[in-house]
Design an enzyme around this catalytic site. Sequence first.
Site, PDB file in Angstrom:
ATOM      1  N   ASN A   1      12.195  54.605  -8.421  1.00  0.00           N
ATOM      2  CA  ASN A   1      13.291  54.846  -9.369  1.00  0.00           C
ATOM      3  C   ASN A   1      13.206  53.861 -10.532  1.00  0.00           C
ATOM      4  OD1 ASN A   1      15.921  56.222  -9.840  1.00  0.00           O
ATOM      5  ND2 ASN A   1      16.810  54.191  -9.537  1.00  0.00           N
TER       6      ASN A   1
ATOM      7  N   HIS B   1      19.631  56.560 -18.422  1.00  0.00           N
ATOM      8  CA  HIS B   1      20.764  55.954 -19.135  1.00  0.00           C
ATOM      9  C   HIS B   1      20.475  56.100 -20.628  1.00  0.00           C
ATOM     10  CE1 HIS B   1      22.480  54.211 -15.511  1.00  0.00           C
ATOM     11  NE2 HIS B   1      21.315  53.693 -15.205  1.00  0.00           N
TER      12      HIS B   1
ATOM     13  N   ASP C   1      23.810  58.907 -17.575  1.00  0.00           N
ATOM     14  CA  ASP C   1      24.974  58.739 -18.443  1.00  0.00           C
ATOM     15  C   ASP C   1      24.480  58.757 -19.878  1.00  0.00           C
ATOM     16  OD1 ASP C   1      23.921  56.123 -18.465  1.00  0.00           O
ATOM     17  OD2 ASP C   1      25.604  55.257 -17.366  1.00  0.00           O
TER      18      ASP C   1
END
Length: 413
Positions: free
Chosen positions: A188, A225, A256
């Site tokens: 990740n 992000h 986000d």
Amino acid sequence: MTAVASLVLTTAVTSAQAAGSTLQAAASERGRYFGTAIAGFRLSDSAYTTIANREFNMITAENEMKIDATEPNRNQFSYAAGDQIVNWARSNGKQVRGHTLAWHSQQPGWMQNLSGSALRSAMLNHVTQVATHYRGQIHSWDVVNEAFQDGSSGARRDSNLQRTGNDWIEAAFRAARAADPNAKLCYNDYNTDDWTHAKTQAVYNLVRDFKARGVPIDCVGFQSHFNSQSPVPSNYQTTLSSFAALGVDVQITELDIEGSGTAQADSYRRVVQACLAVSRCTGISVWGVRDSDSWRASGTPLLFDGSGNKKLAYTSVLDTLNGSSAGTCSVTVTRAEEWSDRFNVTFAVSGSNSWRVSIGLQGAQSLQNSWNATISGTSGTLTATPNGAGNNFGITVFKNGTTTTPTASCSVP
Ligand code: 9MR
């Protein structure tokens, strides 16, 4: 004849069921999950849990399963906070992403002070213990998080873990596989969304090498992000599909996008479209529920506002998951006349004369009146379609306590 008749019936039923009314339902229709990060201390906030329970079916502990939380003292494991989130998720029928077993950050002090073979064995013990504790309960583990440098070097990030030897990442993956053979094991990272970036290529080469040598890896997480300095790249889908072609699943793990209004909604739409276009993109998780829950709250990067209202970005994500051809029309929302108990909103559609506008009334708002469109529904989500009067229409909304302007998004049915 009978076979033909039932085939037609099946088709009709399928398309009637196709529109999901929540993120998790709509994503499920597309064979994917839709998740969120959950903070344990917010589980006592019923406004928060109501949204989280309704909309999401994959849960990531925002901090509670990190190394400092799960092993605060060497060989003393502390699972209460992680267990609380896992139990909440599983008792509500949701799956869990494990985050994260090996990371340079959020290490407890004792680990920060270790190096060399002592650190290597402490790291492997941590991976083994935590993955064993949660064995059978985790859909996917972020086994290793953020191991590469930003910038143009394409090098590993310098850290105490990296200094134990370049093979620390594969050692962590092998330990995780041994401890929980059924969890998918992910690498990740962030800033790996642009296919041309050195960091993206470096992670790609790691995964290619692991697949070639049989190191156990099943998935790659793209944190994603985004903000104005780091927008959704135009080649995002290429990045996802290129990794998937290596034989791993890809997941959007911490999405986000800072911003507001149509620009933010459009960026979210592009991320969802990219995932839907890649068959091995198995799910999307946002990094929090409401803007006020975000680690970047001032950037209002999430799908619900601080009061729990669905934002335009939410409607855009939902419509895109539901397969609307978003992007071929757009709608401008204008707040118009105002009275103490109600207000008018006008909508201007462009890009197509064949459109469907989803209008998200807020709170207990209800429809009083409309003009120049056919409206279905009277509260919650309304659907507006053309009635022959053109592409500008309007509604009158009873506030019923909520003055927020409704959201809208356009799709071509
Ligand atoms: O959202 C998390 C925030 O509450 C913590 O203070 C922070 C500490 O490192 O970590 C945040 O989550 C991060 C995630 O674990 C890894 N990717 C970046 C996330 C945002 O910093």
